[in-house]
Motif scaffolding. Structure first.
Motif, PDB file in Angstrom:
ATOM      1  N   PRO A 171     -40.122  40.987 -33.412  1.00  0.00           N
ATOM      2  CA  PRO A 171     -41.330  40.158 -33.512  1.00  0.00           C
ATOM      3  C   PRO A 171     -40.996  38.745 -33.983  1.00  0.00           C
ATOM      4  O   PRO A 171     -40.019  38.513 -34.708  1.00  0.00           O
ATOM      5  CB  PRO A 171     -42.176  40.896 -34.558  1.00  0.00           C
ATOM      6  CG  PRO A 171     -41.645  42.294 -34.563  1.00  0.00           C
ATOM      7  CD  PRO A 171     -40.177  42.170 -34.268  1.00  0.00           C
ATOM      8  N   PHE A 172     -41.805  37.793 -33.552  1.00  0.00           N
ATOM      9  CA  PHE A 172     -41.658  36.403 -33.967  1.00  0.00           C
ATOM     10  C   PHE A 172     -43.034  35.857 -34.321  1.00  0.00           C
ATOM     11  O   PHE A 172     -44.059  36.386 -33.900  1.00  0.00           O
ATOM     12  CB  PHE A 172     -40.996  35.557 -32.870  1.00  0.00           C
ATOM     13  CG  PHE A 172     -41.703  35.617 -31.543  1.00  0.00           C
ATOM     14  CD1 PHE A 172     -42.680  34.688 -31.205  1.00  0.00           C
ATOM     15  CD2 PHE A 172     -41.385  36.604 -30.609  1.00  0.00           C
ATOM     16  CE1 PHE A 172     -43.335  34.737 -29.978  1.00  0.00           C
ATOM     17  CE2 PHE A 172     -42.025  36.661 -29.380  1.00  0.00           C
ATOM     18  CZ  PHE A 172     -43.000  35.728 -29.066  1.00  0.00           C
ATOM     19  N   GLU A 173     -43.042  34.783 -35.085  1.00  0.00           N
ATOM     20  CA  GLU A 173     -44.301  34.193 -35.533  1.00  0.00           C
ATOM     21  C   GLU A 173     -44.772  33.147 -34.513  1.00  0.00           C
ATOM     22  O   GLU A 173     -43.968  32.363 -33.997  1.00  0.00           O
ATOM     23  CB  GLU A 173     -44.148  33.551 -36.907  1.00  0.00           C
ATOM     24  CG  GLU A 173     -43.740  34.520 -38.005  1.00  0.00           C
ATOM     25  CD  GLU A 173     -44.713  35.675 -38.146  1.00  0.00           C
ATOM     26  OE1 GLU A 173     -45.939  35.408 -38.198  1.00  0.00           O
ATOM     27  OE2 GLU A 173     -44.254  36.835 -38.201  1.00  0.00           O
ATOM     28  N   VAL A 174     -46.047  33.172 -34.234  1.00  0.00           N
ATOM     29  CA  VAL A 174     -46.618  32.226 -33.271  1.00  0.00           C
ATOM     30  C   VAL A 174     -47.948  31.709 -33.801  1.00  0.00           C
ATOM     31  O   VAL A 174     -48.715  32.447 -34.432  1.00  0.00           O
ATOM     32  CB  VAL A 174     -46.799  32.898 -31.884  1.00  0.00           C
ATOM     33  CG1 VAL A 174     -47.714  34.120 -31.988  1.00  0.00           C
ATOM     34  CG2 VAL A 174     -47.343  31.926 -30.864  1.00  0.00           C
ATOM     35  N   LYS A 175     -48.204  30.432 -33.557  1.00  0.00           N
ATOM     36  CA  LYS A 175     -49.488  29.810 -33.900  1.00  0.00           C
ATOM     37  C   LYS A 175     -50.099  29.276 -32.615  1.00  0.00           C
ATOM     38  O   LYS A 175     -49.432  28.572 -31.855  1.00  0.00           O
ATOM     39  CB  LYS A 175     -49.289  28.684 -34.907  1.00  0.00           C
ATOM     40  CG  LYS A 175     -50.574  27.941 -35.280  1.00  0.00           C
ATOM     41  CD  LYS A 175     -50.287  26.834 -36.288  1.00  0.00           C
ATOM     42  CE  LYS A 175     -51.553  26.073 -36.645  1.00  0.00           C
ATOM     43  NZ  LYS A 175     -51.274  24.972 -37.616  1.00  0.00           N
ATOM     44  N   ILE A 176     -51.364  29.615 -32.373  1.00  0.00           N
ATOM     45  CA  ILE A 176     -52.043  29.202 -31.149  1.00  0.00           C
ATOM     46  C   ILE A 176     -53.300  28.423 -31.495  1.00  0.00           C
ATOM     47  O   ILE A 176     -54.122  28.870 -32.302  1.00  0.00           O
ATOM     48  CB  ILE A 176     -52.427  30.425 -30.287  1.00  0.00           C
ATOM     49  CG1 ILE A 176     -51.153  31.158 -29.834  1.00  0.00           C
ATOM     50  CG2 ILE A 176     -53.249  29.999 -29.068  1.00  0.00           C
ATOM     51  CD1 ILE A 176     -51.421  32.429 -29.074  1.00  0.00           C
ATOM     52  N   GLU A 177     -53.421  27.253 -30.889  1.00  0.00           N
ATOM     53  CA  GLU A 177     -54.625  26.444 -31.029  1.00  0.00           C
ATOM     54  C   GLU A 177     -55.349  26.423 -29.685  1.00  0.00           C
ATOM     55  O   GLU A 177     -54.776  26.008 -28.678  1.00  0.00           O
ATOM     56  CB  GLU A 177     -54.273  25.032 -31.473  1.00  0.00           C
ATOM     57  CG  GLU A 177     -53.623  24.983 -32.849  1.00  0.00           C
ATOM     58  CD  GLU A 177     -53.222  23.583 -33.274  1.00  0.00           C
ATOM     59  OE1 GLU A 177     -53.413  22.645 -32.469  1.00  0.00           O
ATOM     60  OE2 GLU A 177     -52.713  23.426 -34.400  1.00  0.00           O
ATOM     61  N   ALA A 178     -56.590  26.924 -29.702  1.00  0.00           N
ATOM     62  CA  ALA A 178     -57.386  26.993 -28.472  1.00  0.00           C
ATOM     63  C   ALA A 178     -58.856  27.094 -28.837  1.00  0.00           C
ATOM     64  O   ALA A 178     -59.210  27.697 -29.858  1.00  0.00           O
ATOM     65  CB  ALA A 178     -56.972  28.190 -27.628  1.00  0.00           C
ATOM     66  N   ASN A 179     -59.696  26.494 -28.019  1.00  0.00           N
ATOM     67  CA  ASN A 179     -61.155  26.570 -28.222  1.00  0.00           C
ATOM     68  C   ASN A 179     -61.583  26.081 -29.602  1.00  0.00           C
ATOM     69  O   ASN A 179     -62.530  26.606 -30.203  1.00  0.00           O
ATOM     70  CB  ASN A 179     -61.651  28.008 -27.995  1.00  0.00           C
ATOM     71  CG  ASN A 179     -61.357  28.534 -26.609  1.00  0.00           C
ATOM     72  OD1 ASN A 179     -61.430  27.790 -25.636  1.00  0.00           O
ATOM     73  ND2 ASN A 179     -61.001  29.814 -26.510  1.00  0.00           N
ATOM     74  N   GLY A 180     -60.857  25.102 -30.137  1.00  0.00           N
ATOM     75  CA  GLY A 180     -61.207  24.541 -31.431  1.00  0.00           C
ATOM     76  C   GLY A 180     -60.832  25.421 -32.613  1.00  0.00           C
ATOM     77  O   GLY A 180     -61.241  25.146 -33.748  1.00  0.00           O
ATOM     78  N   GLU A 181     -60.073  26.493 -32.361  1.00  0.00           N
ATOM     79  CA  GLU A 181     -59.662  27.403 -33.424  1.00  0.00           C
ATOM     80  C   GLU A 181     -58.151  27.527 -33.458  1.00  0.00           C
ATOM     81  O   GLU A 181     -57.458  27.201 -32.488  1.00  0.00           O
ATOM     82  CB  GLU A 181     -60.289  28.783 -33.214  1.00  0.00           C
ATOM     83  CG  GLU A 181     -61.812  28.787 -33.249  1.00  0.00           C
ATOM     84  CD  GLU A 181     -62.400  30.160 -33.023  1.00  0.00           C
ATOM     85  OE1 GLU A 181     -63.628  30.293 -33.136  1.00  0.00           O
ATOM     86  OE2 GLU A 181     -61.624  31.111 -32.744  1.00  0.00           O
ATOM     87  N   SER A 182     -57.642  28.022 -34.580  1.00  0.00           N
ATOM     88  CA  SER A 182     -56.211  28.239 -34.746  1.00  0.00           C
ATOM     89  C   SER A 182     -55.985  29.660 -35.242  1.00  0.00           C
ATOM     90  O   SER A 182     -56.650  30.108 -36.184  1.00  0.00           O
ATOM     91  CB  SER A 182     -55.629  27.230 -35.745  1.00  0.00           C
ATOM     92  OG  SER A 182     -54.246  27.455 -35.933  1.00  0.00           O
ATOM     93  N   ILE A 183     -55.071  30.378 -34.571  1.00  0.00           N
ATOM     94  CA  ILE A 183     -54.729  31.722 -35.026  1.00  0.00           C
ATOM     95  C   ILE A 183     -53.222  31.828 -35.193  1.00  0.00           C
ATOM     96  O   ILE A 183     -52.448  31.160 -34.502  1.00  0.00           O
ATOM     97  CB  ILE A 183     -55.224  32.817 -34.051  1.00  0.00           C
ATOM     98  CG1 ILE A 183     -54.456  32.756 -32.719  1.00  0.00           C
ATOM     99  CG2 ILE A 183     -56.721  32.705 -33.810  1.00  0.00           C
ATOM    100  CD1 ILE A 183     -54.661  33.991 -31.862  1.00  0.00           C
ATOM    101  N   GLU A 184     -52.809  32.642 -36.134  1.00  0.00           N
ATOM    102  CA  GLU A 184     -51.395  32.892 -36.378  1.00  0.00           C
ATOM    103  C   GLU A 184     -51.142  34.389 -36.278  1.00  0.00           C
ATOM    104  O   GLU A 184     -51.880  35.195 -36.853  1.00  0.00           O
ATOM    105  CB  GLU A 184     -50.968  32.356 -37.744  1.00  0.00           C
ATOM    106  CG  GLU A 184     -51.116  30.835 -37.858  1.00  0.00           C
ATOM    107  CD  GLU A 184     -50.577  30.292 -39.170  1.00  0.00           C
ATOM    108  OE1 GLU A 184     -49.761  30.990 -39.816  1.00  0.00           O
ATOM    109  OE2 GLU A 184     -50.964  29.177 -39.545  1.00  0.00           O
ATOM    110  N   LYS A 185     -50.107  34.764 -35.530  1.00  0.00           N
ATOM    111  CA  LYS A 185     -49.806  36.166 -35.289  1.00  0.00           C
ATOM    112  C   LYS A 185     -48.299  36.399 -35.334  1.00  0.00           C
ATOM    113  O   LYS A 185     -47.495  35.492 -35.111  1.00  0.00           O
ATOM    114  CB  LYS A 185     -50.315  36.597 -33.902  1.00  0.00           C
ATOM    115  CG  LYS A 185     -51.828  36.578 -33.730  1.00  0.00           C
ATOM    116  CD  LYS A 185     -52.481  37.798 -34.341  1.00  0.00           C
ATOM    117  CE  LYS A 185     -53.963  37.834 -34.059  1.00  0.00           C
ATOM    118  NZ  LYS A 185     -54.600  39.050 -34.654  1.00  0.00           N
TER     119      LYS A 185
END
Length: 297
Positions: A171-185
């Protein structure tokens, strides 16, 4: 009618000669004027565009697999030219998703007869690359990269690297910015989808539509024995589709930030290692010849 064949003679290791002989006979029988362009791997885009503009066909018949369809889509985007697909590659994933007949001769007849066209989306990636079907970072991209760099091809080689990736999931860490929101997984794979399924027929999502002006990001957090079994079954029955360990985001643009550089593949082509992936939609830029068997129509 004037028809330009765009043929990749080596795609999928499939001999195109038998189909082209039948296609030529049909064109001659019905008085269809045609020319043929074969890719060589040397200045293909420039040479194809020159023949296209010199000949100015009414339709373009794309003969090959997913890579050939991607090449044609990028070359024809934003033009008046319509294209149809004749699936003759090792992977015909996009053709299958679009309801194109798996028999090349029947697909060609549909291309000649149909009066229906739809506007197909492309995705712009990092301002340099374009994606028609599916791209990803993580497990599958690493598999594709290792497979492409192995002189031995075929299912045994593919199975060797698939097993290796499944055994050594990291597993690796990823940050996604989309639709005005930010998620980290924490993820083992992030897929960029203009449609739903890999060329194998296994779905990544059930909402992707290459005609809707949006795309899906699928963040797969882990694999279990159950999810692997369900993935195989979902190829035949979507009721087995399992997104228990996935996050699916529908958007028009997104930025994917990785903790460390990872291999990116787009439509089966290894781009190289990236740390940031900017994706945006190019809505309806490709004119595709289709019919009522297309599930997205």
């Amino acid at each position: 009618m004037k028809l330009l064949f765009l043929v990749n003679p080596i795609s999928g290791g499939v001999d195109k000669t038998p189909f082209m002989e039948v296609a030529h006979q049909l064109c001659n029988k019905y008085g269809i004027d045609f020319q043929v362009f074969e890719t060589t791997g040397n200045n293909d885009k420039e040479c194809f565009e020159k023949q296209l503009n010199d000949y100015q066909p009414d339709r373009v018949a794309v003969v090959g697999g997913d890579g050939t369809v991607q090449f044609a889509s990028i070359a024809l985007q934003g033009t008046r030219y319509t294209m149809g697909i004749v699936p003759l590659g090792s992977a015909n994933g996009m053709a299958e998703e679009l309801g194109i007949n798996s028999d090349p001769t029947e697909a060609f007849k549909d291309l000649l007869l149909s009066q229906m066209t739809v506007s197909l989306d492309l995705l712009q990636v990092n301002k340099t690359h374009q994606l028609l079907h599916i791209g990803d970072v993580g497990t599958n991209a690493e598999l594709v990269n290792k497979y492409e760099n192995d002189p031995n091809r075929g299912m045994m080689t593919y199975a060797k690297y698939l097993l290796g990736e499944l055994v050594n999931l990291a597993p690796f860490e990823v940050k996604i910015e989309a639709n005005g929101e930010s998620i980290e997984k924490s993820a083992i794979m992030v897929a960029i989808c203009n449609a739903q399924k890999y060329g194998t027929g296994i779905p990544l999502n059930l909402s992707g539509n290459p005609l809707d002006g949006q795309f899906e990001l699928v963040v797969i957090e882990k694999l279990s024995v159950k999810s692997v079994i369900n993935a195989g079954l979902s190829k035949f029955d979507p009721r087995f589709f399992d997104d228990e360990h996935s996050t699916i985001i529908t958007t028009r643009e997104a930025c994917i930030c990785l903790e460390t550089p990872r291999v990116l593949q787009l439509d089966g082509e290894v781009i190289g290692e990236v740390e940031t992936i900017d994706v945006s939609i190019l809505p309806g830029v490709v004119q595709l010849i289709t019919h009522q068997d297309n599930p997205y129509v």
